[in-house]
Design a protein around this motif. Structure first.
Motif, PDB file in Angstrom:
ATOM      1  N   VAL A   1      36.216  48.665  38.800  1.00 16.06           N
ATOM      2  CA  VAL A   1      36.170  47.911  37.553  1.00 16.06           C
ATOM      3  C   VAL A   1      34.851  47.146  37.530  1.00 16.06           C
ATOM      4  O   VAL A   1      34.709  46.133  38.198  1.00 16.06           O
ATOM      5  CB  VAL A   1      37.357  46.923  37.453  1.00 16.06           C
ATOM      6  N   PRO A   2      33.829  47.655  36.816  1.00 14.52           N
ATOM      7  CA  PRO A   2      32.518  47.012  36.869  1.00 14.52           C
ATOM      8  C   PRO A   2      32.512  45.593  36.322  1.00 14.52           C
ATOM      9  O   PRO A   2      33.237  45.276  35.386  1.00 14.52           O
ATOM     10  CB  PRO A   2      31.639  47.924  36.016  1.00 14.52           C
ATOM     11  N   ASP A   3      31.683  44.761  36.931  1.00 17.29           N
ATOM     12  CA  ASP A   3      31.444  43.389  36.490  1.00 17.29           C
ATOM     13  C   ASP A   3      32.688  42.508  36.498  1.00 17.29           C
ATOM     14  O   ASP A   3      32.750  41.521  35.780  1.00 17.29           O
ATOM     15  CB  ASP A   3      30.806  43.359  35.092  1.00 17.29           C
ATOM     16  N   VAL A   4      33.677  42.845  37.287  1.00 10.70           N
ATOM     17  CA  VAL A   4      34.889  42.041  37.356  1.00 10.70           C
ATOM     18  C   VAL A   4      35.214  41.777  38.820  1.00 10.70           C
ATOM     19  O   VAL A   4      35.191  42.680  39.636  1.00 10.70           O
ATOM     20  CB  VAL A   4      36.078  42.784  36.694  1.00 10.70           C
ATOM     21  N   VAL A   5      35.488  40.530  39.139  1.00 11.54           N
ATOM     22  CA  VAL A   5      35.950  40.201  40.483  1.00 11.54           C
ATOM     23  C   VAL A   5      37.445  40.483  40.505  1.00 11.54           C
ATOM     24  O   VAL A   5      38.192  39.928  39.721  1.00 11.54           O
ATOM     25  CB  VAL A   5      35.694  38.714  40.819  1.00 11.54           C
ATOM     26  N   VAL A   6      37.847  41.368  41.375  1.00 12.64           N
ATOM     27  CA  VAL A   6      39.249  41.744  41.456  1.00 12.64           C
ATOM     28  C   VAL A   6      39.771  41.372  42.833  1.00 12.64           C
ATOM     29  O   VAL A   6      39.182  41.723  43.838  1.00 12.64           O
ATOM     30  CB  VAL A   6      39.411  43.267  41.239  1.00 12.64           C
ATOM     31  N   LEU A   7      40.858  40.626  42.876  1.00 10.17           N
ATOM     32  CA  LEU A   7      41.491  40.349  44.150  1.00 10.17           C
ATOM     33  C   LEU A   7      42.270  41.589  44.559  1.00 10.17           C
ATOM     34  O   LEU A   7      42.985  42.172  43.763  1.00 10.17           O
ATOM     35  CB  LEU A   7      42.431  39.151  44.037  1.00 10.17           C
ATOM     36  N   VAL A   8      42.073  41.990  45.781  1.00  6.42           N
ATOM     37  CA  VAL A   8      42.753  43.182  46.260  1.00  6.42           C
ATOM     38  C   VAL A   8      44.261  42.968  46.225  1.00  6.42           C
ATOM     39  O   VAL A   8      44.749  41.898  46.584  1.00  6.42           O
ATOM     40  CB  VAL A   8      42.260  43.521  47.676  1.00  6.42           C
ATOM     41  N   LYS A   9      44.995  43.975  45.810  1.00 10.58           N
ATOM     42  CA  LYS A   9      46.429  43.864  45.630  1.00 10.58           C
ATOM     43  C   LYS A   9      47.175  43.710  46.950  1.00 10.58           C
ATOM     44  O   LYS A   9      48.267  43.191  46.989  1.00 10.58           O
ATOM     45  CB  LYS A   9      46.952  45.092  44.883  1.00 10.58           C
TER      46      LYS A   9
ATOM     47  N   ASN B   1      42.772  55.148  41.441  1.00 11.40           N
ATOM     48  CA  ASN B   1      43.964  54.443  40.984  1.00 11.40           C
ATOM     49  C   ASN B   1      43.669  53.027  40.494  1.00 11.40           C
ATOM     50  O   ASN B   1      44.582  52.228  40.307  1.00 11.40           O
ATOM     51  CB  ASN B   1      45.011  54.422  42.102  1.00 11.40           C
ATOM     52  N   GLY B   2      42.381  52.711  40.303  1.00 13.95           N
ATOM     53  CA  GLY B   2      42.011  51.426  39.717  1.00 13.95           C
ATOM     54  C   GLY B   2      41.973  50.256  40.683  1.00 13.95           C
ATOM     55  O   GLY B   2      41.903  49.117  40.255  1.00 13.95           O
ATOM     56  N   TRP B   3      42.047  50.519  41.959  1.00 12.02           N
ATOM     57  CA  TRP B   3      42.002  49.460  42.959  1.00 12.02           C
ATOM     58  C   TRP B   3      40.560  49.129  43.309  1.00 12.02           C
ATOM     59  O   TRP B   3      39.642  49.881  43.022  1.00 12.02           O
ATOM     60  CB  TRP B   3      42.714  49.906  44.235  1.00 12.02           C
ATOM     61  N   SER B   4      40.378  47.998  43.938  1.00  9.70           N
ATOM     62  CA  SER B   4      39.087  47.588  44.480  1.00  9.70           C
ATOM     63  C   SER B   4      39.228  47.452  45.983  1.00  9.70           C
ATOM     64  O   SER B   4      40.340  47.416  46.511  1.00  9.70           O
ATOM     65  CB  SER B   4      38.644  46.258  43.875  1.00  9.70           C
ATOM     66  N   LEU B   5      38.118  47.347  46.648  1.00 12.44           N
ATOM     67  CA  LEU B   5      38.111  47.269  48.101  1.00 12.44           C
ATOM     68  C   LEU B   5      37.202  46.128  48.525  1.00 12.44           C
ATOM     69  O   LEU B   5      36.068  46.038  48.065  1.00 12.44           O
ATOM     70  CB  LEU B   5      37.583  48.600  48.656  1.00 12.44           C
ATOM     71  N   MET B   6      37.718  45.238  49.367  1.00 17.21           N
ATOM     72  CA  MET B   6      36.889  44.160  49.903  1.00 17.21           C
ATOM     73  C   MET B   6      36.451  44.541  51.307  1.00 17.21           C
ATOM     74  O   MET B   6      37.277  44.955  52.124  1.00 17.21           O
ATOM     75  CB  MET B   6      37.655  42.844  49.938  1.00 17.21           C
ATOM     76  N   VAL B   7      35.159  44.395  51.567  1.00 17.45           N
ATOM     77  CA  VAL B   7      34.600  44.762  52.869  1.00 17.45           C
ATOM     78  C   VAL B   7      33.771  43.593  53.371  1.00 17.45           C
ATOM     79  O   VAL B   7      32.974  43.020  52.629  1.00 17.45           O
ATOM     80  CB  VAL B   7      33.708  46.016  52.752  1.00 17.45           C
ATOM     81  N   TYR B   8      33.957  43.244  54.634  1.00 17.10           N
ATOM     82  CA  TYR B   8      33.129  42.225  55.270  1.00 17.10           C
ATOM     83  C   TYR B   8      32.051  42.985  56.034  1.00 17.10           C
ATOM     84  O   TYR B   8      32.318  43.536  57.099  1.00 17.10           O
ATOM     85  CB  TYR B   8      33.982  41.322  56.165  1.00 17.10           C
ATOM     86  N   PRO B   9      30.839  43.069  55.484  1.00 16.34           N
ATOM     87  CA  PRO B   9      29.828  44.001  56.001  1.00 16.34           C
ATOM     88  C   PRO B   9      29.256  43.669  57.371  1.00 16.34           C
ATOM     89  O   PRO B   9      28.571  44.498  57.957  1.00 16.34           O
ATOM     90  CB  PRO B   9      28.730  43.953  54.932  1.00 16.34           C
TER      91      PRO B   9
END
Length: 140
Positions: A7-15, A39-47
């Motif tokens: 989802v571009p330009d949107v901060v999404v909290l991972v479900k 499926n419309g999810w986002s992924l948070m990664v600690y690089p």
């Protein structure tokens, strides 16, 4: 933290917690992340790949950048400062304290290739480190 988002330009909290991805092999990570984005999810990664002391801003690993490039999804750099004082590594409980979060401009992955991913990783690290240092000063 980098939020790799469908989802571009949107901060999404991972479900839900996606820490299981770090235990997968690279081909399985690629397949799993592709399915998440479809499926419309986002992924948070600690690089940095691990929690580090506040004065140690380790170099980034390139995995999140490859995932974003492979799936043509933007990266949203999110800088978090102060949490190492609130919840130091090795402690079981939180302490009171102050933390700050700043979201940087999204990174459009269509401008990059496999050949430029290492430079993107370094450039993103440099930008995020600068903001992290500014936030650390603001917290004091």
């Amino acid at each position: 933290m980098l939020a790799v988002s469908s989802v571009p330009d949107v901060v999404v909290l991972v479900k839900t917690s996606l820490t299981l991805l770090c235990k997968l092999t690279p081909p399985k990570i690629k397949l799993s992340s592709t399915n998440l984005f479809k499926n419309g999810w986002s992924l948070m990664v600690y690089p940095q790949g691990t929690r580090v002391p506040k004065d140690d801003f380790k170099e980034f690993k390139s995995g999140a950048f490859h995932i974003a490039l492979d799936n043509n999804v933007p990266i949203l750099p999110v800088v978090i400062a102060g949490t190492s004082d609130i919840w130091p590594r090795g402690r079981n409980f939180l302490s009171s304290g102050k933390a700050m979060i700043k979201t940087l401009e999204p990174i459009d992955m269509t401008n990059y290739t496999k050949d430029t991913i290492d430079q993107l990783t370094k450039d993103t690290h440099k930008k995020m480190k600068k903001v992290y240092e500014e936030l650390q000063l603001a917290i004091k």
